[in-house]
Design a protein around this motif. Structure first.
Motif, PDB file in Angstrom:
ATOM      1  N   GLN A  62       0.809  -1.214   0.000  1.00  0.00           N
ATOM      2  CA  GLN A  62       0.000   0.000   0.000  1.00  0.00           C
ATOM      3  C   GLN A  62       0.851   1.278   0.000  1.00  0.00           C
ATOM      4  N   CYS A  63       2.189   1.111   0.064  1.00  0.00           N
ATOM      5  CA  CYS A  63       3.082   2.278   0.133  1.00  0.00           C
ATOM      6  C   CYS A  63       4.128   2.281  -0.985  1.00  0.00           C
ATOM      7  N   VAL A  64       3.865   1.533  -2.040  1.00  0.00           N
ATOM      8  CA  VAL A  64       4.836   1.367  -3.129  1.00  0.00           C
ATOM      9  C   VAL A  64       5.248   2.714  -3.725  1.00  0.00           C
ATOM     10  N   ASP A  65       4.278   3.594  -3.946  1.00  0.00           N
ATOM     11  CA  ASP A  65       4.576   4.889  -4.587  1.00  0.00           C
ATOM     12  C   ASP A  65       5.581   5.698  -3.777  1.00  0.00           C
ATOM     13  N   PHE A  66       5.430   5.675  -2.455  1.00  0.00           N
ATOM     14  CA  PHE A  66       6.346   6.441  -1.597  1.00  0.00           C
ATOM     15  C   PHE A  66       7.780   5.955  -1.767  1.00  0.00           C
ATOM     16  N   GLU A  88       9.207   4.392  -4.189  1.00  0.00           N
ATOM     17  CA  GLU A  88       9.798   4.603  -5.520  1.00  0.00           C
ATOM     18  C   GLU A  88      10.700   5.835  -5.516  1.00  0.00           C
ATOM     19  N   GLU A 100       0.676   5.958   2.700  1.00  0.00           N
ATOM     20  CA  GLU A 100      -0.067   5.028   1.847  1.00  0.00           C
ATOM     21  C   GLU A 100      -0.456   5.726   0.543  1.00  0.00           C
ATOM     22  N   SER A 101      -0.444   4.965  -0.562  1.00  0.00           N
ATOM     23  CA  SER A 101      -0.718   5.538  -1.893  1.00  0.00           C
ATOM     24  C   SER A 101      -2.160   5.999  -2.019  1.00  0.00           C
ATOM     25  N   ASN A 102      -3.084   5.208  -1.484  1.00  0.00           N
ATOM     26  CA  ASN A 102      -4.504   5.511  -1.602  1.00  0.00           C
ATOM     27  C   ASN A 102      -5.024   5.953  -0.239  1.00  0.00           C
TER      28      ASN A 102
END
Length: 279
Positions: free
Chosen positions: A114-118, A120, A170-172
């Motif tokens: 849920q935190c992949v974007d962070f 990156e 979290e991304s969302n």
């Protein structure tokens, strides 16, 4: 004086999201029974070591926790409630640790997803999977890890004395998990329900499931969820797990009476009050 606090079994340790969900449902005056696995929570209830189980059943990003549906059916404890918990994930470390010192981040695989974007944006930080969000926070405190952060909730930061370096990673931001509340048949109190969790099988012929869904629609009973799971060892046979909601009890009663004609191995997993967010 006897202990009147409810003993609530959770998967994970104190300050995990499961305990946060338990607090939201029961209030904070509970005895938390820590368990390593979801199966252990059911065993604790079965052995009389707990009065309730709080169990995650679905997440708005990661989807349904399919093995937990099997536990519902195998143990046959009634569902007596539900709670929805917004999942807010923070980056936390020992006091004094700066973000630029961080080499490793650890958390539960679903929390990491849920935190992949962070992450990156920080490819030098190694992300490590663990079995529990709160356990990662505890480990940082116990082992005094100065180059490691945990991804967990504010409850974990407070309990294990960590500072939050980054909030809401979290991304969302509309991320939530639904938890079910289970207890023993003896312990299940009488409520005026407006929601139920059902499980059944239908014949392997054209329109078999459609008949059931049409009955719900005709009786003005809302189906809020449907999940299918293969029946172990049986080809082309499925258990359907269905959540339904209604405004008048007779709508539900009529629907169940008619559905029974078109299903087999029909189970009512629980009848309870739909969770209403207290604003």
């Amino acid at each position: 004086m006897p202990n009147t606090k409810p003993r609530v079994a959770i998967q994970g340790i104190r300050a995990s999201f499961h305990e946060e969900a338990a607090f939201r449902y029961f209030g904070e005056d509970i005895d938390t029974v820590e368990c390593n696995t979801f199966k252990e929570t059911f065993e604790a209830l079965k052995k009389g070591e707990a009065d309730y189980v709080v169990m995650a059943i679905e997440n708005s990003i990661a989807g349904s926790l399919l093995p937990n549906y099997t536990l519902l059916l195998n143990y046959n404890f009634p569902v007596v409630g539900e709670v929805y918990l917004p999942i807010q994930l923070h980056l936390m470390a020992l006091p004094g640790v700066k973000f630029e010192d961080v080499k490793t981040a650890m958390s539960h695989p679903i929390a990491i997803r849920q935190c992949v974007d962070f992450f990156e944006g920080f490819p030098h930080i190694k992300v490590v999977e663990s079995n529990d969000t709160a356990a990662c926070a505890k480990r940082i405190r116990d082992e005094q890890l100065t180059d490691t952060v945990a991804i967990a909730n504010t409850l974990a930061a407070k309990m294990y004395g960590l500072d939050i370096l980054e909030r809401r990673i979290e991304s969302n931001k509309k991320n939530f998990t639904r938890f079910l509340i289970l207890t023993t048949h003896e312990n299940a109190g009488k409520v005026e329900p407006n929601k139920a969790s059902l499980c059944f099988q239908v014949g392997n012929e054209v329109g078999a499931l459609a008949k059931v869904l049409n009955i719900l629609a005709e009786q003005n009973v809302n189906m809020s969820k449907i999940q299918s799971m293969p029946v172990l060892g049986k080809r082309n046979e499925y258990n359907f797990y269905v959540d339904v909601e209604w405004s008048e009890q007779k709508q539900y009663d009529n629907a169940i009476r008619q559905i029974l004609k078109y299903t087999h191995n029909f189970n009512i997993l629980g009848e309870y009050k739909r969770y209403e967010e207290v604003v």
